[in-house]
Design an enzyme around this catalytic site. Sequence first.
Site, PDB file in Angstrom:
ATOM      1  N   LYS A  45       0.848  -1.207   0.000  1.00 18.55           N
ATOM      2  CA  LYS A  45       0.000   0.000   0.000  1.00 18.55           C
ATOM      3  C   LYS A  45       0.880   1.253   0.000  1.00 18.55           C
ATOM      4  O   LYS A  45       2.081   1.182   0.294  1.00 18.55           O
ATOM      5  CB  LYS A  45      -0.914  -0.030   1.223  1.00 18.55           C
ATOM      6  N   ARG A 140     -10.286  -0.524  15.164  1.00 16.88           N
ATOM      7  CA  ARG A 140     -10.199   0.282  13.966  1.00 16.88           C
ATOM      8  C   ARG A 140     -11.212  -0.314  12.989  1.00 16.88           C
ATOM      9  O   ARG A 140     -12.323   0.161  12.908  1.00 16.88           O
ATOM     10  CB  ARG A 140      -8.760   0.239  13.431  1.00 16.88           C
ATOM     11  N   TYR A 262      16.863  29.146  10.075  1.00 13.32           N
ATOM     12  CA  TYR A 262      15.695  29.888  10.554  1.00 13.32           C
ATOM     13  C   TYR A 262      15.584  29.798  12.074  1.00 13.32           C
ATOM     14  O   TYR A 262      15.811  28.739  12.663  1.00 13.32           O
ATOM     15  CB  TYR A 262      14.420  29.314   9.938  1.00 13.32           C
ATOM     16  N   MET A 310      13.030  24.254   3.735  1.00 21.54           N
ATOM     17  CA  MET A 310      12.284  23.590   2.668  1.00 21.54           C
ATOM     18  C   MET A 310      13.203  22.818   1.727  1.00 21.54           C
ATOM     19  O   MET A 310      12.914  21.673   1.353  1.00 21.54           O
ATOM     20  CB  MET A 310      11.479  24.630   1.869  1.00 21.54           C
TER      21      MET A 310
END
Length: 370
Positions: A45, A140, A262, A310
């Site tokens: 998957k 679930r 940053y 990024m």
Amino acid sequence: MLAESSLPIAMPRAARITISLPALRHNLRRVRGLAPASRAWAVVKADAYGHGLEALLPALDEADGLALVEFDRAQWLRERGWRKPILMLEGAFEPADVELAARIGLSLAVHESRQIDWLSALPPHPRLDVHLKLNSGMNRLGFAASDYQGAWRRLRALQSVAGITLMTHFANADLAGGATQAIAAFDQAAQGLERPHSLANSAAIIDWPAAHRDWVRPGIMLYGASPFGSRSAASLGLAPVMQFESRLIGRQQLSAGDAVGYGSAFIADRPMSIGIVACGYADGYPRHAPTGTPIAVCGVRTRTVGRVSMDMLAVDLEPVPQAVIGSPVELWGDQVPVDEVAASAGTIGYELTCAIAPRVLRQVTSDGAR
Ligand SMILES: *Cc1c(COP(=O)(O)O)cnc(C)c1O
């Protein structure tokens, strides 16, 4: 304007993954060694946990079947010529899925009664195989134990249903003692019903032989990552399938007190040199990886420093004085297990491999060397 033929060819960015088919084959053999009497669904998957199903297919030919959740991918597999069984782990989401399953021969998990209604609307041919799912404590998907035998009898009465495999999924197979109760709950609910059984994910394949039964469902271990928080993939005899690499595109010499990235989240406490790597969270590297996350430069393990941006992240070059712009960097793979990066970032290897971004170049290798 330049004529098209005279345009230079754009080079891909340095961030790339290399997928090792021999490593996947090795891990599948490891599954066979651990559960020699069971057949194996290779769980593919999420585009094979982010590795790229298409690239992996040649190495999956030894699996007994493929298991996934996406119907469009299952159809693609049939179009690509995959003839062995395909299991839809969450079953049909709508009636059209059941019709497709019958048409192209998919096995369906059945975890709620609506799915039985849809099956009952099918013509008697072609018949399809189902996996009847018990909720053994994960809460679930799956039938409650009290409804399980009733659901089985409903399915057994349908002409469109061929074989019924009894199935459950463990919530805690990666924890000490974690599958005992669920196995007992399964055996109780399945009492008197014919096999086959399918219970085991990777953690149960490794730790719970009592759960191996007829069909195992390995996922993460096929990709060479560990299903356990505290045991390495290498210690389990698994080989990483994904190698995530890039290069240095910058170098900085810092004085004590200089900050990196940053938010100035890292401040040098002494003179040091750092490298800037062409890889960031837009490539799939976890932004939450803090200073100190393991990474390798020129084959030498070191650590990240400062915040991941990024398109870039920074590394401490103290252990690698020979590093220059262009030097190779391993984000994870053979030298830095993905599980270590994941642990540092507060997640699991599954999430990291699934998150590799589309812009990252993908390569495949069929021999031992990458
Ligand atoms: C994803 C999945 C698996 C594989 O689990 P791993 O922990 O990756 O081995 C097995 N069974 C079901 C039902 C799943 O959804």
